[in-house]
Design an enzyme around this catalytic site. Structure first.
Site, PDB file in Angstrom:
ATOM      1  N   HIS A  22       0.842  -1.209   0.000  1.00  0.00           N
ATOM      2  CA  HIS A  22       0.000   0.000   0.000  1.00  0.00           C
ATOM      3  C   HIS A  22       0.871   1.251   0.000  1.00  0.00           C
ATOM      4  O   HIS A  22       0.641   2.175  -0.769  1.00  0.00           O
ATOM      5  CB  HIS A  22      -0.909   0.006   1.240  1.00  0.00           C
ATOM      6  CG  HIS A  22      -1.964  -1.055   1.184  1.00  0.00           C
ATOM      7  ND1 HIS A  22      -3.288  -0.772   0.981  1.00  0.00           N
ATOM      8  CD2 HIS A  22      -1.888  -2.398   1.277  1.00  0.00           C
ATOM      9  CE1 HIS A  22      -3.984  -1.893   0.953  1.00  0.00           C
ATOM     10  NE2 HIS A  22      -3.156  -2.903   1.138  1.00  0.00           N
ATOM     11  N   ASP A 114      -6.261   5.727   1.313  1.00  0.00           N
ATOM     12  CA  ASP A 114      -6.244   4.336   0.873  1.00  0.00           C
ATOM     13  C   ASP A 114      -7.696   3.852   0.866  1.00  0.00           C
ATOM     14  O   ASP A 114      -8.412   3.996   1.864  1.00  0.00           O
ATOM     15  CB  ASP A 114      -5.406   3.552   1.899  1.00  0.00           C
ATOM     16  CG  ASP A 114      -4.940   2.232   1.386  1.00  0.00           C
ATOM     17  OD1 ASP A 114      -5.750   1.541   0.742  1.00  0.00           O
ATOM     18  OD2 ASP A 114      -3.775   1.879   1.650  1.00  0.00           O
TER      19      ASP A 114
END
Ligand code: UDP
Length: 466
Positions: A22, A114
């Site tokens: 990520h 995110d």
């Protein structure tokens, strides 16, 4: 890095889930924005932020809480416990961070969050801040999860064949792992990935680390649903793409330390003679699988470089040398430098999304050994849609046997099929380059559109304040 000199620079708070897969693309996207004159504060969880090495000085690093300051996921013990707590304490600590930044004279114009933390959008809206959801997975995989959210795919799956708009038919065995196993942990993970769509309709932007040419049909389909959906990838260090950002050869957010000796080892090998193998930053292999991979690499009779994380080393067979005439095992490497090295011929990969984008960007064909989550669908695309990979068959216990891996390596290294895969991979490499180029590349244009909107929004805000 050189940044454009601009009087009023918009400020983005980039919020990343704690995980290599990520933070790597999100920090990379941040660098592109800084290059275009945007100010960036990168935030992740307290524990994770302390493990990060080499975050570039022009990106300020802040943290929010996941409730586990001494060990993150490891401290929580299970994904379920971790995610439950993170959802409780994440939002209020994000509020604290936004208020702290404002007090320091650095108000936030936009939160790029995110997509697995959709609560960040609710926080952004509370402050009247622009919210951009950033998806770190393959568009086809996103579409699968979106259809679960719509109730059009049920879990557990009963159908053997799944037909979704603008996508090839998928068999049950091509679906992400959460559709195969349904224990509490899988359900917690499924909740996380389906939750990405809980409020996405309210997002001002929906950004995805992919590029238009890779999956035009799904991109066009997705853009009809979210008009502000844009592909902005691959977000990988500039040196491996268009070299726009000087000396940008590392993500700069590694939680592991690279063993640089492997580069020296690669330098001494003939062109396209080495098999590179890695299973990413997260997935554990069981001992039997580790043994089969070890012997498969060894018995292929080709050079191999294999990343076995420190936590996995104990599972290596006792009679297997970490350094031998043919092979080298390291605990971590700079994967992009390895993939870009002329000695590397192919990549035995778990098909994590970043590894997938990296191998396409560098024109390296793959031998796919997916393990978990979206990796299974990414593998299907690499083999059957993008045609850059050979699939290793699994046995009835879902284990890749050494003979099967050995045969695939030999097919890739010694046969016509390997040459075809290499040619296909090189074609993807040139499409990637075109997509990020400033001469009208699809991702480049999308990034500039986003950047321009940030400038407009921050100027409007300044006018309201003054
Ligand atoms: N990576 C690396 N060195 C290694 C292994 C992996 O730098 O030895 C990087 C790789 O380049 C990628 C990331 O770690 O950017 C892994 O992300 P991916 O999505 O492929 O898999 P995950 O770790 O999330 O399963």
């Amino acid at each position: 890095m050189e940044t454009k000199a601009i009087a009023t620079r918009p400020h983005c708070l980039v919020l990343s889930f704690p995980g290599q897969g990520h933070i790597n693309p999100m920090i990379q996207f941040s660098k592109l924005l800084v290059h275009e004159g945007v100010k960036i504060t990168l935030a992740t969880t307290c524990f994770y932020s302390k493990t990060l090495q080499n975050v570039p000085p022009y990106i300020s690093l802040e943290s929010i809480s996941d409730g586990f300051h001494n060990g993150g996921l490891g401290e929580a013990g299970t994904f379920k416990a971790y995610l439950d707590r993170f959802c409780q304490v994440g939002p209020p600590t994000l509020v604290d961070l936004i208020e702290k930044l404002a007090k320091l004279g650095n108000p936030t114009d936009c939160i790029i969050y995110d997509s697995v933390a959709p609560w960040a959008l609710d926080v952004a809206k509370r402050f009247g801040i622009v919210g951009a959801s950033y998806f770190t997975q393959n568009m086809a995989v996103n579409s699968i999860y979106y259809h679960v959210k719509l109730g059009k795919i049920k879990v557990p799956l009963i159908e053997n064949e799944i037909s979704l708009p603008s996508m090839p038919k998928l068999q049950l065995c091509d679906m992400p792992s959460f559709f195969h196993n349904c224990d509490d942990e899988d359900l917690a993970m499924l909740g996380l990935v389906v939750g990405q769509f809980s409020n996405v309709d309210k997002a001002d932007w929906v950004l995805c680390n992919s590029f238009y040419e890779l999956d035009k049909e799904v991109t066009d389909w997705t853009t009809k649903i979210w008009p502000k959906f844009r592909t902005i990838g691959p977000n990988i260090p500039s040196v491996f793409l268009d070299k726009r950002i000087k000396d940008d050869e590392d993500y700069g957010a590694a939680a592991f330390k690279s063993e640089e000796e492997c580069m020296e080892w690669l330098h001494n090998k003939p062109n396209r003679s080495v098999v590179y193998a890695s299973f990413g930053s997260l997935v554990p292999l069981d001992e039997e699988q580790m043994r089969e991979i070890a012997y498969g690499l060894r018995d292929s009779n080709h050079y191999f470089l294999w990343v076995v994380r420190t936590s996995e080393e104990i599972k290596l067979p006792k009679d297997f040398a970490k350094k031998s005439e043919k092979g080298l095992v390291v605990t971590w490497c700079s994967q992009l430098k390895v993939l870009a090295h002329e000695s590397v011929a192919c990549f035995v990969t778990h098909c994590g999304w970043n590894s997938t984008l990296e191998t396409l960007s560098l024109g390296v064909p793959t031998i796919v050994v997916p393990q978990w989550s979206d990796q299974i669908t990414n593998a299907k695309y690499m083999v059957d849609v993008w045609k850059v990979g050979i699939r290793v068959p699994i046995d009835e216990k879902k284990i890749v046997k050494s003979e099967a891996l050995r045969d695939c390596i030999q097919e890739m290294m010694e046969c016509e099929k390997g040459k075809q895969m290499k040619n296909n991979a090189m074609q993807w490499k040139s499409l990637v380059l075109r997509s990020v180029s400033d001469g009208g590349g699809s991702s480049y244009e999308n990034i500039m559109e986003f950047v321009n909107s940030l400038f407009t929004c921050s100027q409007l805000l300044q006018e309201v304040i003054s």
